[in-house]
Design a protein around this motif. Structure first.
Motif, PDB file in Angstrom:
ATOM      1  N   GLU A  38       1.164  -1.446  -0.130  1.00  0.00           N
ATOM      2  CA  GLU A  38      -0.403   0.293   0.085  1.00  0.00           C
ATOM      3  C   GLU A  38       1.131   1.941   0.033  1.00  0.00           C
ATOM      4  OE1 GLU A  38      -3.168   2.386  -0.329  1.00  0.00           O
ATOM      5  OE2 GLU A  38      -2.957   0.723  -0.292  1.00  0.00           O
ATOM      6  N   ARG A  39       1.632   1.729   0.623  1.00  0.00           N
ATOM      7  CA  ARG A  39       3.053   2.705   0.796  1.00  0.00           C
ATOM      8  C   ARG A  39       3.572   2.388  -0.451  1.00  0.00           C
ATOM      9  NH1 ARG A  39       4.035  -0.128   5.110  1.00  0.00           N
ATOM     10  NH2 ARG A  39       3.326   0.898   7.123  1.00  0.00           N
ATOM     11  N   LEU A  40       4.183   1.173  -1.042  1.00  0.00           N
ATOM     12  CA  LEU A  40       4.601   1.641  -2.522  1.00  0.00           C
ATOM     13  C   LEU A  40       3.472   2.306  -3.427  1.00  0.00           C
ATOM     14  CD1 LEU A  40       6.724  -0.911  -2.998  1.00  0.00           C
ATOM     15  CD2 LEU A  40       7.846   0.843  -2.461  1.00  0.00           C
ATOM     16  N   ASN A  41       2.139   1.721  -3.160  1.00  0.00           N
ATOM     17  CA  ASN A  41       0.730   2.198  -4.203  1.00  0.00           C
ATOM     18  C   ASN A  41       0.972   3.538  -4.115  1.00  0.00           C
ATOM     19  OD1 ASN A  41       0.415   0.062  -5.679  1.00  0.00           O
ATOM     20  ND2 ASN A  41      -0.644  -1.460  -4.121  1.00  0.00           N
ATOM     21  N   ARG A  42       0.712   4.314  -2.296  1.00  0.00           N
ATOM     22  CA  ARG A  42       0.695   5.173  -2.501  1.00  0.00           C
ATOM     23  C   ARG A  42       1.592   6.572  -3.454  1.00  0.00           C
ATOM     24  NH1 ARG A  42      -1.512   6.125   3.624  1.00  0.00           N
ATOM     25  NH2 ARG A  42      -3.067   4.072   3.616  1.00  0.00           N
ATOM     26  N   LEU A  43       2.890   6.069  -3.651  1.00  0.00           N
ATOM     27  CA  LEU A  43       4.000   6.279  -4.352  1.00  0.00           C
ATOM     28  C   LEU A  43       3.598   6.442  -5.689  1.00  0.00           C
ATOM     29  CD1 LEU A  43       7.044   5.220  -2.795  1.00  0.00           C
ATOM     30  CD2 LEU A  43       5.979   7.246  -2.362  1.00  0.00           C
ATOM     31  N   SER A  44       2.905   6.278  -6.094  1.00  0.00           N
ATOM     32  CA  SER A  44       2.052   5.834  -8.019  1.00  0.00           C
ATOM     33  C   SER A  44       0.591   6.951  -7.973  1.00  0.00           C
ATOM     34  CB  SER A  44       1.994   4.295  -7.998  1.00  0.00           C
ATOM     35  OG  SER A  44       1.628   4.522  -9.351  1.00  0.00           O
ATOM     36  N   GLY A  45       0.353   6.734  -7.483  1.00  0.00           N
ATOM     37  CA  GLY A  45      -1.165   7.256  -7.012  1.00  0.00           C
ATOM     38  C   GLY A  45      -0.284   8.852  -7.180  1.00  0.00           C
TER      39      GLY A  45
END
Length: 134
Positions: A38-45
């Motif tokens: 989720e943390r990594l996906n937030r970087l993408s978002g």
């Protein structure tokens, strides 16, 4: 702003993370629902990096393996990827975000990130038969 891969005007660094070991370092102690993925996906978002999860990066014993890939213009200038181990949690992900916003591969990482850099030999960097490189 989410990253749109079709938007050629964005020259972002990329992240490749192992889906099998992502979240392994913190385990059940991770307070974030969805954990490290989720943390990594937030970087993408947030438009910081393009994030890709792969099944295995063949570094299982190192847990939470993340490969930072240079942006297109840095790659064309000869900059290579940077491999990290045990990159998990708010602090480490925050350090990663700050570094990526400063340019990522091709710029010096903070001391905290340098401690997680995996030294890779040429032989280790070559993909095993049947796997894809990051």
């Amino acid at each position: 702003m989410p990253v749109d891969a079709a938007d050629g005007s964005r020259d972002l660094p990329g992240l490749t993370a192992c889906s099998l070991c992502s979240g392994e370092t913190l385990g059940t102690a991770d307070p974030l629902p969805g954990g490290q993925p989720e943390r990594l996906n937030r970087l993408s978002g947030a438009g910081v990096a393009r994030v890709t999860f792969v099944e295995c990066l063949d570094e299982c014993e190192r847990g939470d393996v993340v490969v930072a890939r240079p942006s297109g213009h840095r790659r064309r200038a000869g900059v290579g990827p940077v491999w990290f181990e045990r990159l998990a949690g708010d602090g480490a992900t925050g350090e990663l975000e700050t570094w990526l916003r400063a340019g990522g591969p091709g710029t010096a990482p903070s001391a905290a990130l340098r401690a997680m850099v995996m030294e890779r030999s040429v032989a280790a960097a070559e993909p095993h038969p049947g796997t894809q490189s990051a």
